[in-house]
Design a protein around this motif. Structure first.
Motif, PDB file in Angstrom:
ATOM      1  N   THR A 114      45.204  38.763  26.326  1.00  0.00           N
ATOM      2  CA  THR A 114      44.427  37.463  26.922  1.00  0.00           C
ATOM      3  C   THR A 114      45.101  37.762  28.217  1.00  0.00           C
ATOM      4  OG1 THR A 114      44.145  37.656  24.707  1.00  0.00           O
ATOM      5  CG2 THR A 114      43.853  35.497  26.505  1.00  0.00           C
ATOM      6  N   VAL A 115      44.178  38.018  29.276  1.00  0.00           N
ATOM      7  CA  VAL A 115      44.475  37.835  30.247  1.00  0.00           C
ATOM      8  C   VAL A 115      44.609  36.238  31.185  1.00  0.00           C
ATOM      9  CG1 VAL A 115      44.944  38.531  32.726  1.00  0.00           C
ATOM     10  CG2 VAL A 115      44.456  40.450  30.782  1.00  0.00           C
ATOM     11  N   LYS A 116      45.882  35.751  31.821  1.00  0.00           N
ATOM     12  CA  LYS A 116      45.591  34.887  32.752  1.00  0.00           C
ATOM     13  C   LYS A 116      46.251  34.761  33.542  1.00  0.00           C
ATOM     14  CE  LYS A 116      45.178  31.409  28.708  1.00  0.00           C
ATOM     15  NZ  LYS A 116      45.898  30.350  28.173  1.00  0.00           N
ATOM     16  N   THR A 117      44.742  34.890  34.750  1.00  0.00           N
ATOM     17  CA  THR A 117      45.202  34.802  36.265  1.00  0.00           C
ATOM     18  C   THR A 117      44.745  33.651  37.203  1.00  0.00           C
ATOM     19  OG1 THR A 117      43.067  35.318  37.074  1.00  0.00           O
ATOM     20  CG2 THR A 117      44.438  36.671  36.083  1.00  0.00           C
ATOM     21  N   TYR A 118      45.814  33.308  38.063  1.00  0.00           N
ATOM     22  CA  TYR A 118      45.382  32.826  39.252  1.00  0.00           C
ATOM     23  C   TYR A 118      44.249  32.743  39.862  1.00  0.00           C
ATOM     24  CZ  TYR A 118      50.151  30.800  38.206  1.00  0.00           C
ATOM     25  OH  TYR A 118      51.551  30.961  37.227  1.00  0.00           O
ATOM     26  N   GLY A 119      43.177  32.561  39.727  1.00  0.00           N
ATOM     27  CA  GLY A 119      41.797  32.398  40.329  1.00  0.00           C
ATOM     28  C   GLY A 119      41.433  33.683  39.889  1.00  0.00           C
ATOM     29  N   GLU A 120      40.418  34.370  40.229  1.00  0.00           N
ATOM     30  CA  GLU A 120      39.662  35.511  39.792  1.00  0.00           C
ATOM     31  C   GLU A 120      39.474  36.491  40.565  1.00  0.00           C
ATOM     32  OE1 GLU A 120      34.471  36.831  39.555  1.00  0.00           O
ATOM     33  OE2 GLU A 120      35.496  33.981  39.907  1.00  0.00           O
ATOM     34  N   LEU A 121      40.068  37.590  39.686  1.00  0.00           N
ATOM     35  CA  LEU A 121      40.361  39.129  40.059  1.00  0.00           C
ATOM     36  C   LEU A 121      39.182  39.619  41.551  1.00  0.00           C
ATOM     37  CD1 LEU A 121      42.391  40.771  37.725  1.00  0.00           C
ATOM     38  CD2 LEU A 121      43.394  38.866  39.705  1.00  0.00           C
ATOM     39  N   ASN A 122      39.053  40.892  42.093  1.00  0.00           N
ATOM     40  CA  ASN A 122      38.257  41.508  43.594  1.00  0.00           C
ATOM     41  C   ASN A 122      38.606  42.139  42.575  1.00  0.00           C
ATOM     42  OD1 ASN A 122      40.438  43.252  44.390  1.00  0.00           O
ATOM     43  ND2 ASN A 122      40.840  41.167  45.865  1.00  0.00           N
TER      44      ASN A 122
END
Length: 140
Positions: A114-122
């Motif tokens: 489960t990955v939580k990122t700051y903003g959407e990845l390109n």
């Protein structure tokens, strides 16, 4: 350089002279990677020294034990989970957390990241993360 600042990475210090390295977006995005698991077991009460491959209901029986082992292995990690082990530091700055787990689906167990990122990845960041996860999963 004062405005954009150098960024340390696995490959050394990075500086983008053309445009600034973007600031991290505060909005959290979440997604998951799933991978199949192959479980092997060695039994003490059998004559054979070859492992037995566990599948289906037998593998599901060990789901909680596997999750306990995962949690124990993460006890030395920060709240970022596996994100702290990414080899590309610049990519690692994009992640809030990356905890692995196991889930049951369709009569089998699956590894889940489960990955939580700051903003959407390109697309390039997503491909780099897939490769990093593939390497981590292959290593057990």
């Amino acid at each position: 350089m004062r405005e954009n600042g150098p960024v340390n990475s696995y490959y050394g210090v990075l500086v983008n002279k053309v445009r600034p390295i973007p600031q991290i977006n505060a909005d959290l995005q979440e997604f998951r990677f799933y991978n199949s698991l192959a479980l092997t077991a060695y039994w003490n009460d059998r004559d054979s020294t070859l492992p037995v491959i566990l599948g289906g209901e037998m593998a599901i029986f060990y789901k909680d034990m596997i999750q306990e082992k995962i949690n124990k292995s993460l006890s030395d990690c920060s709240e970022k989970g596996l994100a702290m082990y990414l080899s590309i530091e610049l990519l690692g700055r994009r992640f809030f957390t990356m905890p692995p787990s196991v889930e049951e689906c369709g009569g089998e167990i699956w590894g889940v990241l489960t990955v939580k990122t700051y903003g959407e990845l390109n697309q390039r960041e997503l491909e780099a993360l897939r490769e990093e996860w593939r390497t981590m999963a292959d290593g057990g």
